[in-house]
Enzyme design. Structure first.
Site, short mmCIF file in Angstrom:
data_model
loop_
_atom_site.label_atom_id
_atom_site.label_comp_id
_atom_site.label_asym_id
_atom_site.label_seq_id
_atom_site.Cartn_x
_atom_site.Cartn_y
_atom_site.Cartn_z
N HIS A 170 0.82 -1.22 0.00
CA HIS A 170 0.00 0.00 0.00
C HIS A 170 0.85 1.27 0.00
O HIS A 170 0.31 2.37 -0.04
CB HIS A 170 -0.94 0.00 1.21
CG HIS A 170 -2.26 -0.65 0.92
ND1 HIS A 170 -3.22 -0.05 0.13
CD2 HIS A 170 -2.79 -1.83 1.28
CE1 HIS A 170 -4.28 -0.83 0.04
NE2 HIS A 170 -4.04 -1.93 0.73
N ASP A 392 -8.86 -9.64 -19.64
CA ASP A 392 -8.67 -10.77 -20.56
C ASP A 392 -7.26 -10.67 -21.15
O ASP A 392 -6.96 -9.75 -21.91
CB ASP A 392 -9.73 -10.71 -21.66
CG ASP A 392 -9.72 -11.93 -22.57
OD1 ASP A 392 -8.68 -12.62 -22.62
OD2 ASP A 392 -10.72 -12.17 -23.26
#
Length: 451
Positions: A170, A392
């Site tokens: 983070h 994808d």
């Protein structure tokens, strides 16, 4: 199939940004108070399950690595390293991110005896133990970004599928930025390196609190050379299950919540209604006394809440936490709408002024996030708005999203979009006893189902 199922590491390598230029590409990124909060925390982990490529000749590893190199040229902070400065004049430490093109760790693994159905239809609905081994960086803390990569990738080939797991600190990214990165990496991979479009330059977060000297100085005792893992020690047995809310379930809960509050307050969102429903259901099954204090934390994207606002897709870690507090008795003296409205108002209170006040206070008294000390609380992370199923890489869309074991604690709920439009799936981590009760709670299961 048992939990001792082998996941074999085939290779480990470092993927660096394409055509890195030391003179033009090397920049220094200073860290904000809400970055530094995570210095002692484990990396977060997200992953996607894909079908196996239909063409057995498809060699996905070189394709993924070459496209990753191009994506890292765009998302240059991800290929950086953390730098620690010892300030001898006052015994403090400071940190910054050096965009030096060091690259990211890439792990290629095999789990040839595990099938997609083992992930999708686990025994008794509990997230299987082997899934933890599909993610990189388990147990790695953000402080270790000095020598380890700030994000890492693991590609695990299953009997009939492929799992791509990402671990990330983070210090450089949050859910918004990691999914933006994944969307662009998958697009580059899908189209092939020779057919890339021109991507706009990365907009990096440029917000800092006026009057603060950077890099921020912290007590050296907060960031020892060998930090303990923050937030993983627990004496209770934790388990994870996935609960699905269909678009119909969500519409019913949202209508119920908004129907129970005044017309002026009817702004409760789908996620707020689902979060309130999960919160009430978990507390109902936790055997707590009426006077006990309970909390619900909901992650909030800060980008558009600052003044001036940041670009909605700007890269970095820009999450705050809207914390709602009440007692068990008060919660059950009121309905779903009351709890959802309290969450709604907590989210609305996350303003520019609140952030500035938090940052100014933190600089005066630095501290690190420690979820292990939190009790009787839930924390809703991630978002059903993320573009999860648009990733994808060239052999089919993902079938499901899962979170890894990083920053796991009792009451952690990870919210994802379901594969069916409008659905929300919640990866739920609770004590095994509470999770067992929740899984058989007829009232809860009126609006949710176990995946």
């Amino acid at each position: 199939m048992g939990d001792g199922e082998e996941v074999e590491v085939i290779s480990k390598s470092i993927v660096r940004p394409e055509s890195y230029n030391e003179d033009s590409d090397r920049v220094k990124i200073h860290l904000t108070p809400w970055d530094l909060l995570f210095l002692g925390s484990e990396y977060s982990q997200k992953g996607l399950l894909f079908p196996q490529p239909s063409d057995p000749e498809t060699n996905i590893i070189p394709r993924l690595k070459s496209s990753l190199s191009i994506a890292l040229k765009i998302f240059y902070p991800f290929a950086s390293r953390l730098v620690k400065i010892e300030n001898d004049d006052d015994g403090t430490s400071s940190f910054y991110v050096d965009c030096n093109g060091s690259g990211v760790r890439f792990v290629h693994a095999s789990a040839s005896s595990i099938s997609m159905s083992d992930v999708l239809e686990p025994v008794d609905g509990t997230v299987p133990e082997f899934l933890k081994r599909f993610f990189p960086c388990t147990g790695v803390k953000s402080l270790e970004g000095i020598s380890d990569s700030l994000i890492a990738i693991q590609v695990t080939e299953l009997k009939d599928g492929v799992f791509i797991g990402v671990g990330y600190s983070h210090l450089v990214t949050d859910g918004t930025s990691i999914w933006n990165f994944s969307n662009i990496w998958s697009e580059i991979c899908f189209n092939g390196s020779d057919h890339r479009r021109t991507f706009p330059p990365l907009v990096h977060r440029g917000w800092f609190l006026d009057g603060i000297e950077y890099p921020i100085r912290m007590p050296a005792s907060l960031t020892p050379e060998t930090p303990d893992v923050v937030g993983t020690s627990s004496s209770i047995l934790l388990q994870e299950k996935i609960f699905r809310f269909t678009s119909e379930n969500i519409s019913e809960l949202k209508a119920k919540a908004n129907g129970e509050v005044s017309p002026d307050d009817r702004k409760i969102s789908s996620l707020q209604a689902v979060s309130a429903y999960m919160w009430r259901s978990i507390v109902r099954n936790s055997d707590l006394s009426p006077e006990e204090v309970i909390c619900c934390g909901l992650m909030v994207d800060l980008r558009r809440r600052l003044d001036p606002p940041l670009e909605k897709d700007c890269c970095g870690n820009m999450v705050g936490t809207a914390i709602t507090t009440t007692t068990v008795g008060e919660m059950f003296n009121n309905g779903l709408g009351w709890a959802a409205l309290k969450i709604n108002k907590s989210v609305a209170s996350q303003t520019n002024e609140e952030f500035r006040e938090f940052a100014a206070d933190w600089v005066k008294n630095p501290s690190l996030l420690d979820v292990s000390t939190v009790t009787n609380s839930i924390a809703v992370t991630s978002s059903p708005r993320f573009n999860v199923y648009g990733n994808d890489f060239g052999w089919g869309k993902p079938i499901v999203a899962r979170a890894g074991p990083g920053i796991t604690h009792d009451g952690k709920l990870v919210a994802y979009p379901g594969i069916e439009p409008g659905n929300i799936e919640i990866q739920t981590c609770l004590s095994s006893s509470v999770l067992a009760k929740l899984s058989s709670d007829a009232e809860f299961l009126k609006h949710a189902c176990l995946v």
